[in-house]
Write a protein that holds these residues in place. Structure first.
Motif, PDB file in Angstrom:
ATOM      1  N   GLY A  75     -53.220  48.318   4.122  1.00 55.46           N
ATOM      2  CA  GLY A  75     -53.464  47.102   4.297  1.00 55.46           C
ATOM      3  C   GLY A  75     -54.891  46.691   4.111  1.00 55.46           C
ATOM      4  O   GLY A  75     -55.417  45.702   4.278  1.00 55.46           O
ATOM      5  N   ALA A  76     -55.683  47.557   3.311  1.00 52.51           N
ATOM      6  CA  ALA A  76     -57.142  47.326   2.797  1.00 52.51           C
ATOM      7  C   ALA A  76     -57.187  47.412   1.382  1.00 52.51           C
ATOM      8  O   ALA A  76     -56.655  48.064   0.764  1.00 52.51           O
ATOM      9  CB  ALA A  76     -58.029  48.322   3.614  1.00 52.51           C
ATOM     10  N   LEU A  77     -58.032  46.627   0.829  1.00 54.14           N
ATOM     11  CA  LEU A  77     -58.364  46.498  -0.685  1.00 54.14           C
ATOM     12  C   LEU A  77     -59.208  47.527  -0.806  1.00 54.14           C
ATOM     13  O   LEU A  77     -60.287  47.766  -0.147  1.00 54.14           O
ATOM     14  CB  LEU A  77     -59.121  45.330  -1.085  1.00 54.14           C
ATOM     15  CG  LEU A  77     -58.392  44.117  -1.320  1.00 54.14           C
ATOM     16  CD1 LEU A  77     -59.228  42.729  -1.564  1.00 54.14           C
ATOM     17  CD2 LEU A  77     -57.408  44.434  -2.495  1.00 54.14           C
ATOM     18  N   ARG A  78     -58.981  48.699  -1.721  1.00 54.33           N
ATOM     19  CA  ARG A  78     -59.887  49.598  -2.252  1.00 54.33           C
ATOM     20  C   ARG A  78     -60.620  49.269  -3.371  1.00 54.33           C
ATOM     21  O   ARG A  78     -61.624  49.856  -3.441  1.00 54.33           O
ATOM     22  CB  ARG A  78     -59.065  51.147  -2.328  1.00 54.33           C
ATOM     23  CG  ARG A  78     -58.069  51.414  -1.261  1.00 54.33           C
ATOM     24  CD  ARG A  78     -58.770  51.540  -0.151  1.00 54.33           C
ATOM     25  NE  ARG A  78     -59.342  52.826   0.104  1.00 54.33           N
ATOM     26  CZ  ARG A  78     -59.116  54.118   0.316  1.00 54.33           C
ATOM     27  NH1 ARG A  78     -57.814  54.005   1.091  1.00 54.33           N
ATOM     28  NH2 ARG A  78     -59.615  55.107   0.423  1.00 54.33           N
ATOM     29  N   GLN A  79     -60.219  48.726  -4.413  1.00 60.04           N
ATOM     30  CA  GLN A  79     -61.088  48.440  -5.532  1.00 60.04           C
ATOM     31  C   GLN A  79     -60.230  47.245  -6.178  1.00 60.04           C
ATOM     32  O   GLN A  79     -59.161  47.130  -6.468  1.00 60.04           O
ATOM     33  CB  GLN A  79     -61.149  49.631  -6.278  1.00 60.04           C
ATOM     34  CG  GLN A  79     -62.147  49.364  -7.715  1.00 60.04           C
ATOM     35  CD  GLN A  79     -62.223  50.588  -8.499  1.00 60.04           C
ATOM     36  OE1 GLN A  79     -61.708  51.556  -8.102  1.00 60.04           O
ATOM     37  NE2 GLN A  79     -62.980  50.553  -9.507  1.00 60.04           N
ATOM     38  N   VAL A  80     -61.037  46.427  -6.816  1.00 61.66           N
ATOM     39  CA  VAL A  80     -60.421  45.241  -7.542  1.00 61.66           C
ATOM     40  C   VAL A  80     -61.227  45.185  -9.082  1.00 61.66           C
ATOM     41  O   VAL A  80     -62.421  45.340  -9.027  1.00 61.66           O
ATOM     42  CB  VAL A  80     -60.766  43.680  -7.014  1.00 61.66           C
ATOM     43  CG1 VAL A  80     -59.995  42.779  -7.916  1.00 61.66           C
ATOM     44  CG2 VAL A  80     -60.215  43.709  -5.716  1.00 61.66           C
ATOM     45  N   GLY A  81     -60.457  45.338  -9.977  1.00 60.77           N
ATOM     46  CA  GLY A  81     -61.224  45.270 -11.376  1.00 60.77           C
ATOM     47  C   GLY A  81     -60.397  45.303 -12.480  1.00 60.77           C
ATOM     48  O   GLY A  81     -59.116  45.003 -12.251  1.00 60.77           O
ATOM     49  N   SER A  82     -60.950  45.272 -13.691  1.00 63.69           N
ATOM     50  CA  SER A  82     -59.762  45.151 -14.902  1.00 63.69           C
ATOM     51  C   SER A  82     -59.236  46.681 -15.138  1.00 63.69           C
ATOM     52  O   SER A  82     -59.687  47.715 -14.529  1.00 63.69           O
ATOM     53  CB  SER A  82     -60.698  45.070 -16.298  1.00 63.69           C
ATOM     54  OG  SER A  82     -61.554  46.286 -16.422  1.00 63.69           O
ATOM     55  N   PRO A  83     -58.048  46.782 -15.772  1.00 62.32           N
ATOM     56  CA  PRO A  83     -57.422  48.239 -15.845  1.00 62.32           C
ATOM     57  C   PRO A  83     -58.420  49.177 -16.474  1.00 62.32           C
ATOM     58  O   PRO A  83     -58.653  50.234 -15.879  1.00 62.32           O
ATOM     59  CB  PRO A  83     -56.308  48.057 -16.905  1.00 62.32           C
ATOM     60  CG  PRO A  83     -55.880  46.386 -16.686  1.00 62.32           C
ATOM     61  CD  PRO A  83     -57.419  45.792 -16.438  1.00 62.32           C
ATOM     62  N   HIS A  84     -59.290  48.831 -17.201  1.00 63.93           N
ATOM     63  CA  HIS A  84     -60.056  49.889 -17.743  1.00 63.93           C
ATOM     64  C   HIS A  84     -61.246  50.177 -16.723  1.00 63.93           C
ATOM     65  O   HIS A  84     -61.533  51.333 -16.469  1.00 63.93           O
ATOM     66  CB  HIS A  84     -60.927  49.344 -18.880  1.00 63.93           C
ATOM     67  CG  HIS A  84     -62.044  50.148 -19.469  1.00 63.93           C
ATOM     68  ND1 HIS A  84     -63.293  50.142 -18.845  1.00 63.93           N
ATOM     69  CD2 HIS A  84     -61.986  51.069 -20.729  1.00 63.93           C
ATOM     70  CE1 HIS A  84     -64.176  51.038 -19.723  1.00 63.93           C
ATOM     71  NE2 HIS A  84     -63.300  51.549 -20.580  1.00 63.93           N
ATOM     72  N   GLU A  85     -61.574  49.365 -15.979  1.00 58.59           N
ATOM     73  CA  GLU A  85     -62.452  49.695 -14.848  1.00 58.59           C
ATOM     74  C   GLU A  85     -61.881  50.468 -13.622  1.00 58.59           C
ATOM     75  O   GLU A  85     -62.523  51.516 -13.278  1.00 58.59           O
ATOM     76  CB  GLU A  85     -63.120  48.529 -14.117  1.00 58.59           C
ATOM     77  CG  GLU A  85     -63.924  47.699 -14.776  1.00 58.59           C
ATOM     78  CD  GLU A  85     -64.393  46.192 -14.449  1.00 58.59           C
ATOM     79  OE1 GLU A  85     -65.373  45.568 -14.886  1.00 58.59           O
ATOM     80  OE2 GLU A  85     -63.408  45.657 -13.922  1.00 58.59           O
ATOM     81  N   ILE A  86     -60.552  50.173 -13.499  1.00 61.74           N
ATOM     82  CA  ILE A  86     -59.754  50.800 -12.225  1.00 61.74           C
ATOM     83  C   ILE A  86     -59.705  52.310 -12.749  1.00 61.74           C
ATOM     84  O   ILE A  86     -59.741  53.248 -12.223  1.00 61.74           O
ATOM     85  CB  ILE A  86     -58.518  50.051 -12.053  1.00 61.74           C
ATOM     86  CG1 ILE A  86     -58.726  48.933 -11.426  1.00 61.74           C
ATOM     87  CG2 ILE A  86     -57.431  51.006 -11.045  1.00 61.74           C
ATOM     88  CD1 ILE A  86     -59.329  48.887  -9.844  1.00 61.74           C
TER      89      ILE A  86
END
Length: 366
Positions: free
Chosen positions: A222-233
């Motif tokens: 239920g929590a966001l761990r990371q948001v970013g582009s595919p390359h960043e993730i």
């Protein structure tokens, strides 16, 4: 949590904003208070394992669930309490939900008819949608006469026909075979690019997310761990969960000797010191977890400080995976692309030197 791709966010128009959104089912917290911005005209993916809350977020965006707290904004307008038919959002479900007694054209034009659009407009829009999903000339067929992949295209055309501001896709590729899934991944991205509509895609499949997305939100419990582009993730995971969930990665433990800017010097259990990227502060003597992808590990000569004993060699055609055991007992997988020159590769039972690219070895947050 900070979006790892929010540089210049103020210059990018947002389609959907979640501000402090939480969702409870009784005493169970399905979604923690999350803040998230989905940009206009982007392919945005909610990614995570079963039960992480991604479908709950999708249902709140669609209007099938109401947030327990917080706001959902569409183009700056609060739609949190509006019903599904009151918001310019359409959904494509896993089972497509097509009308079996109607033709392809009638299915595509159904929503337009319910909206009271003129017949000439419905006809022209249906033709445009058939061309978009590459089903021109199939409008008079019943949907039951189509393959699964073709039925999915009809479901997409029906959802796109009213030109929603946001299209929600709830794991729409899950019922397709592997080859067709790969084809439809490319097709979905093409449709999003050609229509300019914001797509919000839900999946647990990392390959789908990496292949299609402009940006990805990784969720857990239920929590966001990371948001970013595919390359960043993929290349810059912020914590152990993201590193372990996205693709294959080696997780090593070590003790920090010192930190120089964004570089940490870490000693591994076998006594070898390596360098790793560390954008956050760590203290000398602290135990840390390192992440390094198998393709960022290379075979080195016997003079290399770090060595590994080959326990298994697995041939995959395009590349070979070497399963190593490092001094101190840690396992490590090394991936090497196969060359056409017939060079002999190390074999099981040999000890080889190993080099870890400092730019691709990362100290994870707890």
């Amino acid at each position: 949590m900070r979006d790892s791709s929010d540089m210049g966010e103020s210059k990018v128009l947002s389609a959907v904003t979640l501000a402090g959104v939480a969702k409870f089912f009784g005493t169970f917290k399905a979604i923690e208070g999350i803040d998230l911005t989905i940009r206009q005209n982007e392919f945005f993916t909610l990614l995570g394992p079963s039960g992480c809350g991604k479908t709950t977020i999708l249902r709140m965006l669609a209007g099938f669930e109401t947030p327990s707290s917080g706001e959902i904004l569409l183009d700056g307008r609060d739609i949190s309490r509006l019903g599904p038919n009151q918001r310019p959002v359409n959904t494509v479900f896993q089972n497509y939900a097509l009308f079996p007694h109607l033709s392809v054209a009638q299915n595509i034009g159904f929503a337009l008819k319910m909206l009271g659009r003129p017949r000439p407009e419905i006809r022209d829009t249906v033709e445009d949608m058939l061309a978009l999903v590459q089903l021109s000339g199939r409008g008079d067929q019943l949907v039951t006469q189509l393959s699964g992949g073709q039925q999915q295209r009809v479901a997409l055309a029906r959802a796109l026909a009213p030109r929603p501001k946001v299209l929600l896709l709830d794991e729409p590729l899950s019922a397709l075979d592997q080859k067709l899934r790969k084809t439809m991944q490319i097709e979905l991205k093409r449709m999003q690019r050609e229509t300019g509509i914001t797509f919000v895609f839900v999946t647990h499949d990392q390959e789908e997310a990496l292949t299609m997305s402009d940006r990805i939100a990784v969720l857990s419990n239920g929590a966001l761990r990371q948001v970013g582009s595919p390359h960043e993730i993929y290349n810059h995971p912020v914590d152990r969960f993201v590193a372990d969930f996205i693709g294959e990665t080696n997780l090593l433990t070590g003790k920090v000797i010192r930190q120089d800017g964004d570089c940490a010097h870490v000693v591994l259990p076998g006594g070898v010191t390596i360098e790793a990227q560390c954008p956050h502060a760590v203290s000398a003597g602290s135990e840390v977890t390192l992440a390094v992808r198998p393709e960022h590990c290379t075979l080195a000569g016997p003079e290399a400080p770090l060595s590994g004993f080959i326990e298994q060699v697995v041939y995959f055609g395009t590349d070979t995976h070497f399963h190593l055991r490092l001094p101190g007992g840690a396992p490590l997988v090394l991936r090497r692309q196969n060359a056409a020159d017939g060079r002999a590769l190390p074999q099981q039972g040999e000890t080889v030197g190993v080099a870890l690219a400092p730019s691709a070895t990362r100290v994870l947050r707890d």
